[in-house]
Design an enzyme around this catalytic site. Structure first.
Site, PDB file in Angstrom:
ATOM      1  N   ASP A  94      -0.087  39.051 -11.951  1.00  0.00           N
ATOM      2  CA  ASP A  94      -0.911  38.347 -10.969  1.00  0.00           C
ATOM      3  C   ASP A  94      -2.395  38.624 -11.165  1.00  0.00           C
ATOM      4  O   ASP A  94      -2.858  39.759 -11.020  1.00  0.00           O
ATOM      5  CB  ASP A  94      -0.493  38.756  -9.554  1.00  0.00           C
ATOM      6  CG  ASP A  94      -1.248  37.992  -8.485  1.00  0.00           C
ATOM      7  OD1 ASP A  94      -1.407  36.768  -8.638  1.00  0.00           O
ATOM      8  OD2 ASP A  94      -1.673  38.620  -7.498  1.00  0.00           O
TER       9      ASP A  94
ATOM     10  N   LYS B 281       2.803  25.443  -3.584  1.00  0.00           N
ATOM     11  CA  LYS B 281       1.587  24.862  -3.009  1.00  0.00           C
ATOM     12  C   LYS B 281       1.618  23.347  -3.216  1.00  0.00           C
ATOM     13  O   LYS B 281       1.001  22.803  -4.128  1.00  0.00           O
ATOM     14  CB  LYS B 281       0.348  25.501  -3.635  1.00  0.00           C
ATOM     15  CG  LYS B 281       0.224  26.986  -3.307  1.00  0.00           C
ATOM     16  CD  LYS B 281      -0.986  27.619  -3.960  1.00  0.00           C
ATOM     17  CE  LYS B 281      -1.059  29.108  -3.640  1.00  0.00           C
ATOM     18  NZ  LYS B 281      -2.196  29.779  -4.308  1.00  0.00           N
TER      19      LYS B 281
ATOM     20  N   GLU C 151       5.987  40.542  -8.262  1.00  0.00           N
ATOM     21  CA  GLU C 151       4.575  40.278  -8.516  1.00  0.00           C
ATOM     22  C   GLU C 151       3.852  41.605  -8.757  1.00  0.00           C
ATOM     23  O   GLU C 151       3.913  42.510  -7.922  1.00  0.00           O
ATOM     24  CB  GLU C 151       3.967  39.557  -7.315  1.00  0.00           C
ATOM     25  CG  GLU C 151       2.488  39.274  -7.432  1.00  0.00           C
ATOM     26  CD  GLU C 151       1.935  38.701  -6.143  1.00  0.00           C
ATOM     27  OE1 GLU C 151       1.939  37.461  -5.999  1.00  0.00           O
ATOM     28  OE2 GLU C 151       1.513  39.494  -5.275  1.00  0.00           O
TER      29      GLU C 151
ATOM     30  N   LYS D 291       6.455  40.142  -3.371  1.00  0.00           N
ATOM     31  CA  LYS D 291       5.005  40.074  -3.506  1.00  0.00           C
ATOM     32  C   LYS D 291       4.352  41.331  -2.934  1.00  0.00           C
ATOM     33  O   LYS D 291       5.047  42.230  -2.442  1.00  0.00           O
ATOM     34  CB  LYS D 291       4.488  38.814  -2.820  1.00  0.00           C
ATOM     35  CG  LYS D 291       5.082  37.525  -3.414  1.00  0.00           C
ATOM     36  CD  LYS D 291       4.732  36.310  -2.609  1.00  0.00           C
ATOM     37  CE  LYS D 291       3.309  35.849  -2.852  1.00  0.00           C
ATOM     38  NZ  LYS D 291       3.126  35.286  -4.216  1.00  0.00           N
TER      39      LYS D 291
ATOM     40  N   ARG E  40       0.827  -1.215   0.000  1.00  0.00           N
ATOM     41  CA  ARG E  40       0.000   0.000   0.000  1.00  0.00           C
ATOM     42  C   ARG E  40       0.856   1.258   0.000  1.00  0.00           C
ATOM     43  O   ARG E  40       0.546   2.232  -0.706  1.00  0.00           O
ATOM     44  CB  ARG E  40      -0.943  -0.014   1.203  1.00  0.00           C
ATOM     45  CG  ARG E  40      -1.796   1.253   1.393  1.00  0.00           C
ATOM     46  CD  ARG E  40      -2.415   1.780   0.114  1.00  0.00           C
ATOM     47  NE  ARG E  40      -3.138   0.774  -0.638  1.00  0.00           N
ATOM     48  CZ  ARG E  40      -3.457   0.891  -1.922  1.00  0.00           C
ATOM     49  NH1 ARG E  40      -3.058   1.957  -2.615  1.00  0.00           N
ATOM     50  NH2 ARG E  40      -4.131  -0.061  -2.538  1.00  0.00           N
TER      51      ARG E  40
END
Length: 277
Positions: free
Chosen positions: A216, A133, A195, A165, A98
């Site tokens: 962005d 992310k 950004e 940012k 597994r």
């Protein structure tokens, strides 16, 4: 690419989590002398990633197992394709099964989703890149899976480059001031990305000689204006709100890179099974 030393440490954690104090089913049912032979099979079309990691899981738990890779990371395979063969002590195979399947299903899912996005933007100059992310603890392997699907990696971590940012800009008092602060102590081979959420910020980033300018959450029409304004003086990345149904139009604006978390955060695991050979 991924680091094998670090992966071995992760495998120990994965196996400890799944096994607990022992595999009770195997201990009460399977004799130590019994052997088995199994094939890891793709049950749907996919791009493969993590096969060597899956093999390492089996080897880590039972070094006496024999393993043969029938495919390689980055291969596109059809349903029914054999990916890996494992044989030897049955207890080891059944206990590690597994964990080995979980990692190759997850990573192949990311590679497959990455390839799906890349197929849509073929014929443009845009390259697909990932984000930070990722699943905590799995970033290195998930970013490896992105490359198996044909994508590129953005920063591997916060130490991989300067990304200015909106909140950095707010604290520094503007784009120009933020870039100037970063450049004062920047290692000479490290790039600066800014950004921008407006054309005015794009103009400032160009004037500040940023290496990469991120657009962005801009509408497609505004992206086209920004690309024309930058005019090759910096690399251009589109980010924010990227979806499968919008990525082609974004790629056609002339941006160099398109970054999206969809290929890691939203990629479904693919169906892979371990069947008796």
């Amino acid at each position: 690419m991924y680091d094998r030393f670090t992966t071995e440490r992760l495998i120990d954690l994965w196996l400890a989590e799944d096994i607990g104090s022992c595999d009770l089913t195997v201990q009460v049912m399977i004799e130590p002398s019994e052997t088995g032979a199994f094939r890891m099979n793709a049950r749907e079309p996919m791009v493969v990633a993590g096969l060597e990691v899956a093999a390492a899981v089996f080897r880590r738990y039972e070094p006496a197992l024999s393993l043969e890779l029938a495919a390689a990371d980055g291969d596109r395979v059809e349903a029914g394709a054999t990916l890996l063969l494992v044989s030897g002590p049955a207890r080891g195979i059944l206990t590690a099964e597994r964990t080995a399947l979980n990692i190759v299903q997850r990573l192949s899912g990311i590679a497959t989703e990455t390839a799906r996005y890349i197929d849509v933007i073929k014929g443009t100059s845009a390259r697909l890149i990932d984000t930070r992310k990722t699943t905590p603890g799995l970033r290195m392997l998930e970013k490896h899976a992105v490359t198996c699907g044909g994508g590129l990696n953005h920063r591997l971590g916060l130490d991989g480059g300067v990304m200015i940012k909106d909140n950095h800009i707010a604290i520094c008092g503007g784009v120009m001031a933020a870039v100037a602060r970063a450049r004062r102590s920047l290692p000479v081979l490290t790039k600066i990305e800014v950004e921008c959420d407006s054309l005015d910020q794009v103009r400032q980033a160009v004037e500040a000689e940023a290496d990469v300018i991120m657009l962005d959450n801009m509408p497609v029409a505004t992206m086209r204006e920004a690309v024309a304004l930058i005019a090759g003086r910096a690399k251009v990345e589109a980010s924010g709100g990227i979806r499968f149904d919008t990525i082609r139009a974004i790629a056609e604006t002339g941006v160099d890179y398109i970054s999206t978390s969809k290929i890691t955060q939203s990629a479904p695991a693919v169906d892979i099974g371990l069947d008796e050979a």
